[in-house]
Design a protein around this motif. Structure first.
Motif, PDB file in Angstrom:
ATOM      1  N   UNK A 396      -7.158  -7.276  -7.130  1.00  5.37           N
ATOM      2  CA  UNK A 396      -6.287  -6.724  -8.169  1.00  5.37           C
ATOM      3  C   UNK A 396      -5.873  -5.282  -7.904  1.00  5.37           C
ATOM      4  N   UNK A 397      -6.607  -4.602  -7.024  1.00  8.60           N
ATOM      5  CA  UNK A 397      -6.282  -3.211  -6.701  1.00  8.60           C
ATOM      6  C   UNK A 397      -5.020  -3.175  -5.849  1.00  8.60           C
ATOM      7  N   UNK A 398      -4.049  -2.321  -6.197  1.00  8.78           N
ATOM      8  CA  UNK A 398      -2.834  -2.238  -5.371  1.00  8.78           C
ATOM      9  C   UNK A 398      -3.173  -1.921  -3.922  1.00  8.78           C
ATOM     10  N   UNK A 399      -2.397  -2.449  -3.001  1.00 12.68           N
ATOM     11  CA  UNK A 399      -2.643  -2.208  -1.591  1.00 12.68           C
ATOM     12  C   UNK A 399      -2.234  -0.785  -1.220  1.00 12.68           C
ATOM     13  N   UNK A 400      -2.861  -0.311  -0.163  1.00  9.63           N
ATOM     14  CA  UNK A 400      -2.513   1.016   0.352  1.00  9.63           C
ATOM     15  C   UNK A 400      -1.143   0.949   1.042  1.00  9.63           C
ATOM     16  N   UNK A 401      -0.249   1.921   0.813  1.00  4.33           N
ATOM     17  CA  UNK A 401      -0.473   3.189   0.106  1.00  4.33           C
ATOM     18  C   UNK A 401      -0.062   3.187  -1.367  1.00  4.33           C
ATOM     19  N   UNK A 402       0.347   2.046  -1.904  1.00  6.77           N
ATOM     20  CA  UNK A 402       0.788   2.024  -3.303  1.00  6.77           C
ATOM     21  C   UNK A 402      -0.308   2.477  -4.262  1.00  6.77           C
ATOM     22  N   UNK A 403      -1.558   2.172  -3.932  1.00  3.91           N
ATOM     23  CA  UNK A 403      -2.658   2.494  -4.844  1.00  3.91           C
ATOM     24  C   UNK A 403      -2.859   3.994  -5.015  1.00  3.91           C
TER      25      UNK A 403
END
Length: 600
Positions: A396-403
């Motif tokens: 559920x955590x946004x992928x890098x680099x969006x997170x």
């Protein structure tokens, strides 16, 4: 008129009676002030000539403290780590290697001297060349070179150590080892996995290789017979701290790292109620991966080289697998020397654990705060992720680099924290970082690689500098609001720390220290001279400090910095606020007066 004249006359007579006493009182106060100035004048910190350039500060309301001076430590303190000092190990027990944990000296035993560099010290090789080589005289230790020569951790060539990228489980190169790992874990390739921890890191070749793949790793190792593992890592420009899984929790919040790794680190995972593996479970994000290579993985083919029996290693592997299953890990992939387990991404498995009175290890009770991690004892129980957290699992955590700029769910756990505050903080630090680069052009260049934000909130500075050739260790005070989970949720790294104590690193390991209001927030607990002496210990010669403080403290900080042999200048903040100022400081390169090297 008569009334007014009479009133004036009475007042005038009354004033004549009072006047001699008033004058006498003023004279006595003036005399006391003058004598006091003579008595204390020599003990007031001198703040008038600190900077050559930059704006001047109003000193009328600044803090005044007794002057300080620092002598040089003897040369045998060149690698002094106050809280993990081998000189003190005999005082502490050997059970579970307790002596290698943090044991800080009491106030009366603190060193008040400047740690000298080794004889022949040179400014470190700059990134990215530093990943592959460093100056021998900066880390003059041959133990690994001699004892691990067949494994290619490092080798000495002339005046340099060369790092071929080898290790105990990858003597032919770390890149091939990580390539196999990526084949087993595709999430390493698409930005899903961003943060990792390497326990028993060696010279941090694994963490160094992952940097090229967009994965930020904290390399962890204690001071032990493998001399200077962490010092080598930081000299190379790879994130690392001193630490060991022993009797205390690691200084990280729960559900933080996307991946954890152990390559023949020889940690007895199944002993003592499984507490070591339970700690990995605590700091690993739901859905995160634990990677193990070395005993007992691949015991069928490796047992002869481990001075053991195949039956013993089979038993060890089965115990490990049973323990992992009991704490809701599943075997994800396995090939050759590498095995990968994945932590349960949801709470279904833990619900079964709660309903089983005979479960071992048991579920931790609610009295144990999951994020409590500063001198918190390890317990043989499973820390279950909070069911109210719906978006902290890896999927559920946004992928890098969006997170990096996505509002983390756990900001709602911070008092007063919310999405609006997070966005404003993010924007604020972009502006501040731009201003810092104008004042200190070295930021963003190859002159600065290892950076520490000594009292961050949400990792805003690190986020603003993410495209520069540097990395940031984000430090959250163990006495401040718990914002470190937010830092990790953004895909950044950090640690808890109490600045009344020494940091878990070697001397000369950071190029830039950033301070934002630390002295204002901690002045009632931590004595300024000790904090700044610690800053000097961990700062590299020719390294920088950006100190953002209230005007009340700024001049005094500059004066203490002068005694540390730093050169500082005072600058205005980007908003030109009168309530806070900036100090831009640089530590000078100097050699011990007992050294034959020329002082610079």
């Amino acid at each position: 008129m008569k009334y007014k004249d009479e009133k004036y006359e009475k007042a005038e007579k009354g004033s004549l009676k009072v006047l001699p006493k008033t004058v006498l009182l003023i004279l006595l106060c003036g005399l006391s002030f003058y004598l006091g100035g003579l008595y204390y004048g020599k003990n007031i910190v001198e703040v008038s000539n600190v900077a050559k350039t930059g704006s001047s500060l109003d000193v009328d309301n600044s803090l005044q403290v007794k002057s300080v001076s620092f002598s040089e430590c003897s040369s045998d303190y060149q690698d002094y780590t106050p809280c993990t000092d081998p000189r003190k190990w005999k005082k502490y027990g050997t059970h579970r290697l307790t002596f290698m944990e943090r044991h800080c000296p009491p106030v009366f035993d603190r060193k008040q001297c400047l740690v000298p560099p080794p004889n022949g010290y040179k400014p470190p090789i700059r990134w990215p060349k530093s990943k592959d080589e460093c100056w021998y005289r900066n880390v003059p230790y041959d133990w690994i070179n001699k004892q691990k020569s067949n494994q290619h951790w490092l080798k000495k060539e002339g005046e340099k150590f060369i790092f071929p990228g080898g290790g105990t489980m990858f003597p032919n190169g770390v890149s091939a080892y990580v390539d196999l790992m990526q084949d087993l874990i595709p999430e390493m390739k698409d930005g899903t996995i961003r943060t990792a921890i390497d326990t028993g890191c060696g010279v941090a070749s694994w963490g160094g290789d992952l940097l090229d793949r967009g994965i930020l790793t904290v390399s962890l190792a204690p001071r032990d017979n493998h001399e200077a593992q962490v010092q080598f890592a930081l000299e190379r420009g790879i994130p690392a701290i001193l630490g060991i899984i022993s009797t205390q929790r690691l200084p990280f919040p729960s559900n933080s790292f996307d991946m954890a790794h152990c390559s023949r680190c020889l940690i007895p995972w199944t002993e003592f109620g499984g507490v070591y593996l339970l700690e990995i479970h605590r700091i690993l994000r739901p859905g995160g991966f634990w990677v193990l290579s070395g005993p007992p993985v691949n015991y069928e083919n490796r047992w002869k080289g481990w001075d053991t029996t195949v039956e013993e290693q089979r038993s060890n592997y089965e115990k490990l697998q049973d323990l992992l299953t009991s704490m809701c890990f599943k075997l994800y992939a396995k090939k050759d020397d590498i095995a990968v387990w994945q932590k349960s991404p949801d709470n279904m498995c833990y619900n079964k654990l709660s309903n089983d009175p005979d479960a071992y290890p048991p579920k931790c009770d609610d009295s144990l705060e999951p994020d409590s991690a500063w001198y918190t004892p390890l317990r043989p129980c499973v820390v279950v992720p909070s069911p109210k957290l719906k978006k902290t699992d890896l999927e559920s955590t946004p992928k890098w680099p969006e997170r990096l700029h996505s509002t983390p769910e756990r900001i709602s756990d911070v008092p007063g924290g919310n999405g609006g505050l997070f966005k404003r903080d993010d924007s604020k630090w972009k502006t501040r970082a731009k201003h810092y680069k104008k004042l200190l052009p070295a930021v963003g260049s190859d002159k600065i690689r290892n950076v520490m934000d000594m009292n961050t909130a949400y990792g805003g500075l690190a986020a603003a500098l993410v495209d520069d050739p540097l990395w940031v260790m984000n430090v959250v005070s163990s006495y401040a609001a718990n914002t470190l989970p937010v830092v990790f949720d953004r895909g950044l790294i950090g640690t808890y720390h109490d600045w009344c104590e020494a940091f878990s690193t070697y001397p000369r390991t950071y190029d830039l220290l950033h301070v934002d209001g630390l002295f204002t927030s901690e002045n009632q607990r931590c004595e300024m001279k000790y904090v700044m002496l610690e800053m000097d210990r961990i700062l590299r010669p020719n390294g920088y400090a950006i100190i953002r403080e209230s005007s009340y403290f700024a001049d005094t900080i500059a004066s203490v910095a002068k005694e540390l042999r730093w050169s500082c200048r005072k600058e205005k903040t980007e908003s030109e606020s009168e309530s806070e100022k900036l100090l831009i400081c640089q530590k000078k390169l100097w050699y011990s007066s007992n050294s034959t090297s020329e002082t610079k």
